[in-house]
Write a protein that holds these residues in place. Structure first.
Motif, PDB file in Angstrom:
ATOM      1  N   GLY A 110       0.894  -1.164  -0.023  1.00 41.01           N
ATOM      2  CA  GLY A 110      -0.044  -0.083  -0.017  1.00 41.01           C
ATOM      3  C   GLY A 110       0.776   1.354  -0.037  1.00 41.01           C
ATOM      4  N   ASP A 111       2.008   1.088   0.730  1.00 33.86           N
ATOM      5  CA  ASP A 111       2.829   2.333   0.828  1.00 33.86           C
ATOM      6  C   ASP A 111       3.608   2.724  -0.699  1.00 33.86           C
ATOM      7  N   VAL A 112       3.738   1.648  -1.584  1.00 32.86           N
ATOM      8  CA  VAL A 112       4.379   1.998  -2.612  1.00 32.86           C
ATOM      9  C   VAL A 112       3.266   2.525  -3.611  1.00 32.86           C
ATOM     10  N   LEU A 113       2.151   2.094  -3.413  1.00 30.80           N
ATOM     11  CA  LEU A 113       1.082   2.829  -4.126  1.00 30.80           C
ATOM     12  C   LEU A 113       0.795   4.237  -3.732  1.00 30.80           C
ATOM     13  N   TYR A 114       0.731   4.314  -2.427  1.00 34.16           N
ATOM     14  CA  TYR A 114       0.471   5.482  -2.019  1.00 34.16           C
ATOM     15  C   TYR A 114       1.706   6.510  -2.243  1.00 34.16           C
ATOM     16  N   ALA A 115       2.936   6.026  -2.688  1.00 32.83           N
ATOM     17  CA  ALA A 115       3.515   7.138  -2.859  1.00 32.83           C
ATOM     18  C   ALA A 115       3.771   7.845  -4.272  1.00 32.83           C
ATOM     19  N   PHE A 116       3.166   7.026  -5.112  1.00 34.24           N
ATOM     20  CA  PHE A 116       2.836   7.843  -6.344  1.00 34.24           C
ATOM     21  C   PHE A 116       1.731   8.908  -6.227  1.00 34.24           C
ATOM     22  N   PRO A 117       1.950  10.054  -6.739  1.00 31.92           N
ATOM     23  CA  PRO A 117       0.752  11.023  -6.764  1.00 31.92           C
ATOM     24  C   PRO A 117      -0.405  10.642  -7.588  1.00 31.92           C
TER      25      PRO A 117
END
Length: 275
Positions: A110-117
């Protein structure tokens, strides 16, 4: 009198959203408003008694297109939020119940996806799969899923620490029964609150994608598509941008106000650190 009845913000937001939904439904049923693709007048006619919101670049009724656009945007957002909610519930409850490495994998992904604008992630998906409904819905799901999963995991982890859950596990109650009876029922409030915020994000993502040409495609209509058209003809027909942009802002504001009101009533006051 209950607290909710005394809350004017809650009722204002709810009434605005209901009014938008009802107007969209009536727009599909009332003759003259159900067809946003037919030419009904000249190009760029200003608002009048005949055409309350004027006409667009092809002489189509802007009111009919706006009502269709509200329905399209809301329908796409509802579908995306439902998919997000189901996935977030499944991932969050399993992560909280299993703990350790399962929870770490779910949260770190989830953090990986959340890192993208948000808009960048949506554009990448739309560019990969092509413009249209499927890409827009998939974009909304991936943008809204990380935060909802984290919040559901936090709420479920808090429930896992309660005595009745510990007693159920010691008594040999099966994991699916605990997840459904105890975890799912206790995180429902968190899911509802997060779903309202995800709905407002969904409207923004759909608007951004359609504005950039990767969302809903002509001859269909959506709020984002109308905002894009209004931006092109801002000096010639400003009523297009005013009507579509104002409706989008009103919808997002109402959803956020409704989410704030629901949060005060449904979400727990304490949280568990799951980072």
């Amino acid at each position: 009198m209950t607290a909710r009845r005394r809350d004017p913000i809650f009722w204002f937001a709810a009434l605005v959203l209901v009014a938008l939904v009802v107007a969209s439904v009536l727009g599909q049923l009332v003759p003259g408003l159900s067809d946003g693709e037919s030419t009904v007048g000249g190009r760029f006619e200003p608002p009048s008694l005949v055409h309350p919101l004027g006409t667009d670049s092809l002489g189509r009724s802007l009111l009919a297109r706006l009502l269709e656009g509200i329905g399209t945007t809301f329908l796409m957002s509802v579908i995306a939020v439902l998919v997000t909610s189901v996935l977030a519930i499944a991932l969050g409850i399993v992560a909280a119940y299993r703990g350790r490495w399962v929870r770490e994998i779910v949260l770190r992904l989830g953090d990986v996806l959340y890192a993208f604008p948000a808009i960048l992630l949506a554009l990448l998906i739309a560019a990969a799969y092509g413009p249209g409904w499927p890409a827009a819905i998939a974009s909304i799901v991936l943008v809204t899923l990380p935060l909802m999963t984290r919040m559901v995991t936090a709420a479920a982890a808090q429930v896992m620490r309660r005595d009745y859950v510990t007693s159920a596990r010691i008594s040999g109650v099966r994991a699916p029964a605990i997840m459904v009876r105890h975890l799912l029922t206790n995180v429902s409030g968190t899911v509802i609150v997060q779903a309202t915020y995800a709905f407002s994000v969904a409207i923004l993502v759909e608007g951004g994608l359609s504005f950039l040409g990767y969302g809903v495609q002509l001859p269909a209509s959506s709020l984002g598509l109308l905002v894009s058209e209004g931006n092109v003809y801002l000096l010639t027909a400003p009523w297009i941008l005013i009507a579509s942009g104002g409706t989008m802002v009103l919808a997002i504001l109402s959803v956020n106000l409704l989410g704030d009101a629901l949060r005060d009533r449904l979400e727990p006051r304490t949280a568990v650190d799951i980072s």
